[in-house]
Design an enzyme around this catalytic site. Structure first.
Site, PDB file in Angstrom:
ATOM      1  N   ARG A 102       0.840  -1.200   0.000  1.00 19.56           N
ATOM      2  CA  ARG A 102       0.000   0.000   0.000  1.00 19.56           C
ATOM      3  C   ARG A 102       0.877   1.254   0.000  1.00 19.56           C
ATOM      4  NH1 ARG A 102      -5.175   1.423  -1.338  1.00 19.56           N
ATOM      5  NH2 ARG A 102      -6.220   2.703   0.218  1.00 19.56           N
ATOM      6  N   THR A 395      -8.806   0.330 -10.477  1.00 24.42           N
ATOM      7  CA  THR A 395      -8.415  -0.849  -9.700  1.00 24.42           C
ATOM      8  C   THR A 395      -8.621  -2.124 -10.521  1.00 24.42           C
ATOM      9  OG1 THR A 395      -8.955   0.305  -7.661  1.00 24.42           O
ATOM     10  CG2 THR A 395      -8.673  -2.032  -7.476  1.00 24.42           C
ATOM     11  N   SER A 459      -7.905   1.063   2.898  1.00 27.17           N
ATOM     12  CA  SER A 459      -8.351   0.563   1.599  1.00 27.17           C
ATOM     13  C   SER A 459      -9.608  -0.273   1.775  1.00 27.17           C
ATOM     14  CB  SER A 459      -7.228  -0.287   1.003  1.00 27.17           C
ATOM     15  OG  SER A 459      -7.687  -1.026  -0.102  1.00 27.17           O
ATOM     16  N   GLY A 481     -13.625  -1.839  -7.304  1.00 28.80           N
ATOM     17  CA  GLY A 481     -14.944  -1.263  -7.043  1.00 28.80           C
ATOM     18  C   GLY A 481     -14.993  -0.314  -5.859  1.00 28.80           C
ATOM     19  N   GLY A 482     -13.842   0.208  -5.432  1.00 23.26           N
ATOM     20  CA  GLY A 482     -13.843   1.127  -4.293  1.00 23.26           C
ATOM     21  C   GLY A 482     -14.413   0.441  -3.071  1.00 23.26           C
TER      22      GLY A 482
END
Ligand code: GLU
Length: 577
Positions: A102, A395, A459, A481-482
């Site tokens: 990350r 993403t 996240s 997809g957030g």
């Protein structure tokens, strides 16, 4: 012969037999071809990974080749200047490992990063575009770490497919073409405007269309450096310098990212979180993603109900899943942030007794509408972070099973479509820092997900590996997809486990997700016909496009079964080695 002599003799024979059997098993293993499978969001990337698997590369090797290609052909979604989480299963040792690549906030970042002069949160688009949303990229160092531990082919080999495509060109895939055409700002961004657009005869900029051939020599140069110098080729020297320069001199909201941030970046190995669901064991990524923990909470709550009995996608099953999601998303907003900065009460949140109590809050005949975060044994004062209400084509998730049975489940992201929209060294730079809470505190209580120097933004990515009751590998799945990722992955796991669906069927189901707000259902699907009944149960129903982007692999008695989300460009390749 006396018994005392017979027993050792028998033991010797038995030991000999075992040796022969072990040798035969070994020979069979090394002689007989074993299947591999790979599912990604783009056919170029799938083929790059498959070529590595055919050449004897491991799942981790293939993941590196896939990511290098995705950065080129799906730059709106993920890339080497972004971040990722990767779950890895090692067949020989049985180890399930969680790799954290990350992004981190630069040392120059402050809690007020996304507040205006009056202390109000910035509009999302304003915060996203430019230099201040760019976190120190993590994916490259994470892949290096995974390669050190699970790589089989030479590091440099893994970049060849991407270098070739960057030099010789690739045909713009449908999703990239749509993303460029739809983007409100890309055309005005330095570098990107020259790469993603061409001038027509009248001197107008026109977006690259599907099938146009794009070449990216700057990216080829970056890849060659990484191929020959390893992680240093990215984190030190010209590549890092180009990124830092671009961020600090961004035309809007220049950032503080520095070479020191690159030098101090560390990919981390974290302890995978695993929990039983029915007769299976679901293993996923711990914080700083909220995805794994929240998905396991939803499953843990639903464990108390008979979803199989309720039937696939019935009014009752949709209601119960939506309500369980409300409860888990409420906890997510209060309790989850970077565990290196805030205590995340993981055990208390996954305690079966707690989840049973949460399950009891569900009323079969009426929606709770807005769930409150639960009262954990382990109480910490944390406020909500920020949800993104906009669905984004960004993403990417890919799933890989190599022919030795090792698996990779990796979700990777530049955050919003085209990230910060800044481009350097052939790559889109992420805007991952907008995953922090824009508001650092509420009523004087600090948000778990407030910005801090060196901190990882929360996240939603949820890469999953599932094991069956014998502890054998069963499935690998994940999605973009957030914050909806969590709902997409959970619904798919339920379809596989409770509703006995195959991978394609599970991935193709009409999507719905309730992030503790309205119940969002996928527009244009049969779910729309359920709206009046859902409303009668008290749900506020909203039909919206739900993109998902699930890519998964399932073990079935008939062999491997893979699925690529029809909502994206991806595909599945299988083969033997
Ligand atoms: N940045 C998001 C996250 O890390 C993912 C965004 C997306 O899936 O579009 O959770």
């Amino acid at each position: 012969m006396k018994m005392t002599r017979i027993l050792p003799a028998l033991a010797a024979v038995a030991a000999g037999l075992l040796l022969v059997l072990a040798a035969a098993a070994y020979l069979w293993r090394s002689d007989a071809a074993q299947p591999f499978m790979i599912a990604t969001a783009n056919p170029y990337a799938t083929e790059a990974g498959a070529s590595i698997l055919r050449a004897g590369g491991s799942a981790a090797d293939a993941a590196i080749a896939v990511q290098a290609v995705l950065s080129l052909v799906e730059p709106e979604s993920s890339g080497l200047a972004g971040g990722a989480f990767m779950m890895h299963f090692d067949q020989a040792s049985g180890a399930v490992e969680a790799y954290d690549g990350r992004e981190t906030a630069p040392m120059g970042a402050t809690p007020a990063l996304f507040l205006d002069e009056e202390g109000k949160p910035l509009p999302f688009l304003e915060a996203m575009i430019g230099g201040s949303s760019v976190g120190t990229p993590g994916v490259m160092k994470m892949l290096w770490l995974a390669h050190e531990e699970h790589g089989r082919l030479e590091w440099a080999e893994l970049f060849k497919p991407a270098i070739r495509l960057a030099e010789e060109g690739f045909a713009v895939p449908p999703k990239l073409a749509q993303a460029i055409a739809r983007d409100p700002v890309l055309m005005n961004m330095p570098v990107a405007q020259d790469y993603f657009y061409r001038m027509d005869a009248s001197g107008e900029r026109v977006p690259a269309a599907e099938g146009d051939v794009l070449k990216n020599p700057a990216y080829a140069a970056t890849l060659k450096r990484i191929a020959s110098e390893g992680w240093r080729g990215f984190y030190e020297g010209p590549v890092a310098e180009a990124i830092v320069e671009t961020v600090r001199n961004a035309p809007m909201r220049p950032g503080t990212l520095s070479l020191e941030d690159f030098a101090s970046y560390e990919a981390k190995k974290r302890e995978a979180i695993c929990a039983p669901y029915r007769q299976y064991r679901v293993c996923t990524m711990p914080p700083p993603t909220s995805g794994g923990l929240t998905a396991l909470q939803i499953l843990g709550i639903l464990q108390n109900y008979d979803l199989k009995g309720m039937g696939p996608m019935t009014l009752t099953s949709v209601h119960f899943i939506a309500e369980a999601e409300k409860l888990a998303y409420a906890d997510r907003d209060k309790y989850i942030g970077d565990p290196d900065f805030v205590d995340v009460p993981v055990e208390a949140m996954l305690d079966p007794a707690y989840l049973e109590a949460r399950a009891n809050e569900i009323d079969a005949s009426l929606s709770m509408k807005k769930a409150k975060a639960g009262n954990l044994e382990d109480r910490r004062a944390m406020n909500r972070g920020l949800n993104h209400p906009v669905d984004k084509p960004s993403t990417s998730h890919f799933s890989i099973l190599d022919s030795d049975g090792n698996a990779v489940s990796m979700t990777t992201s530049v955050e919003g479509p085209f990230g910060s929209h800044l481009m350097a060294a052939g790559m889109m730079l992420n805007n991952q820092l907008t995953d922090f809470s824009f508001v650092p505190e509420e009523d004087g209580k600090p948000a778990a997900n407030a910005v801090a120097p060196g901190k990882r933004p929360r996240s939603s990515m949820t890469p999953v590996i599932v094991f069956n009751e014998d502890g054998n590998f069963h499935a690998v799945i994940g999605s973009p997809g957030g914050s909806r990722i969590i709902g997409y992955v959970t619904q798919t796991l339920i379809a596989l486990i409770d509703w006995d669906m195959d991978m394609k069927g599970a991935i193709g189901l009409p999507r719905f997700v309730d992030r503790n707000g309205p119940l969002e259902i996928e527009a244009g699907t049969p779910l729309e016909q359920m709206t009046p009944d859902l409303e009668a149960l008290g749900h506020e129903v909203k039909a919206v496009p739900l993109m998902s982007g699930l890519h998964g692999i399932l073990v079935t008695p008939e062999g491997l079964d893979g699925g690529a989300d029809p909502r994206r460009d991806g595909n599945v390749i299988t083969g033997e080695r």
